[in-house]
Design a protein around this motif. Sequence first.
Motif, mmCIF file in Angstrom:
data_model
loop_
_atom_site.group_PDB
_atom_site.id
_atom_site.type_symbol
_atom_site.label_atom_id
_atom_site.label_comp_id
_atom_site.label_asym_id
_atom_site.label_seq_id
_atom_site.Cartn_x
_atom_site.Cartn_y
_atom_site.Cartn_z
ATOM 1 N N VAL A 177 0.840 -1.192 0.000
ATOM 2 C CA VAL A 177 0.000 0.000 0.000
ATOM 3 C C VAL A 177 0.877 1.244 0.000
ATOM 4 N N ALA A 178 0.272 2.353 -0.385
ATOM 5 C CA ALA A 178 0.896 3.670 -0.232
ATOM 6 C C ALA A 178 0.079 4.423 0.803
ATOM 7 N N ILE A 179 0.761 4.987 1.799
ATOM 8 C CA ILE A 179 0.102 5.653 2.919
ATOM 9 C C ILE A 179 0.510 7.124 2.952
ATOM 10 N N THR A 180 -0.472 7.997 3.030
ATOM 11 C CA THR A 180 -0.220 9.429 3.222
ATOM 12 C C THR A 180 -0.947 9.875 4.481
ATOM 13 N N VAL A 181 -0.211 10.455 5.416
ATOM 14 C CA VAL A 181 -0.791 10.894 6.685
ATOM 15 C C VAL A 181 -0.706 12.412 6.785
ATOM 16 N N GLY A 200 4.882 5.075 10.492
ATOM 17 C CA GLY A 200 4.531 6.291 11.210
ATOM 18 C C GLY A 200 3.127 6.354 11.766
ATOM 19 N N LEU A 201 2.324 5.304 11.587
ATOM 20 C CA LEU A 201 0.981 5.314 12.146
ATOM 21 C C LEU A 201 1.019 4.962 13.619
ATOM 22 N N SER A 202 0.041 5.449 14.355
ATOM 23 C CA SER A 202 -0.066 5.144 15.778
ATOM 24 C C SER A 202 -0.706 3.778 15.957
#
Length: 293
Positions: A43-47, A77-79
């Motif tokens: 996946v690609a994640i943007t926060v 970097g997600l909690s």
Amino acid sequence: QTPAEGCNGRAMAEQLLFAGVQRAETKPGTGIGSPSTGSLVKVAITVDSSGSREAQATQECSGIIHQTFVHQLVKAGLSLGLQTEAVESAVCTMHAGAVHCLEFVGSPVRITVSLLEFSKGKHFWEDMTWEERAGVASHHKATGVDYFKTEGWRAALRQFGRSVQHLLLLESYDVKEGDVTEMLVTCYSNLAACHLKLVQGDLRTPANIRHCRNAEEACTLLLERQPDNVKGLFRRGRARRLLAEHDAAIQDLEQALRVDGSNSAVRSELEAATAARSAANAAMGSKLSRLFS
């Protein structure tokens, strides 16, 4: 503006499997399949943590659903907790190439998830060996423990619940390759602990009563398998005390002390339940005396 409407989106906003998160599909995927347990996903994640909607750095992340994926999300970097659980749940509903936006009620955080590719997972009932199924249950239990340590009580609750579902399936098999009783007992105990942690404020509110009843039920299921389990007796005793069922609470706690007479937590809870019963009896006596005086 609702959180879902802020997702550059289509009107197709929907609730995820749990409260506090809203999702919108900003780009549909292709095909008919979605990732499932055992799928290797990329996946690609943007926060966006500020709510500014400005361009943010995107990270690619790969992992196996219900095995390594959550921990890879943490590295990205997600909690650990609601964010990781929400992303994994969303990914399991997406088709290849889809993009979903997740927003969290009461928080400016906005996570955009793109499902780049995935491999086919295994159906829990049809395709997995007994050992693989036990491994999935163990993963949910371990993830629940991780969430519990970070005080993510609701996320932990869901993980322990999923573990229990899988363990009960394994327990129902005609041919068993192992005993899941100990893991099942631990999960029931942990479910009760989560529900008790979620009891906040006025004990008479419907939510608090529900948590206490659920804790009591989890402990009862535990005690059907291990009648002298001290944690099960202790947590059911606490739940019953909070429900003002003092006699039943005292009975559980006295039994726990008979099993482990040196347990200071049980002794303290028994003292609290005994004091609460005395106070309730005194209050009732005072009401009756005023009624008939």
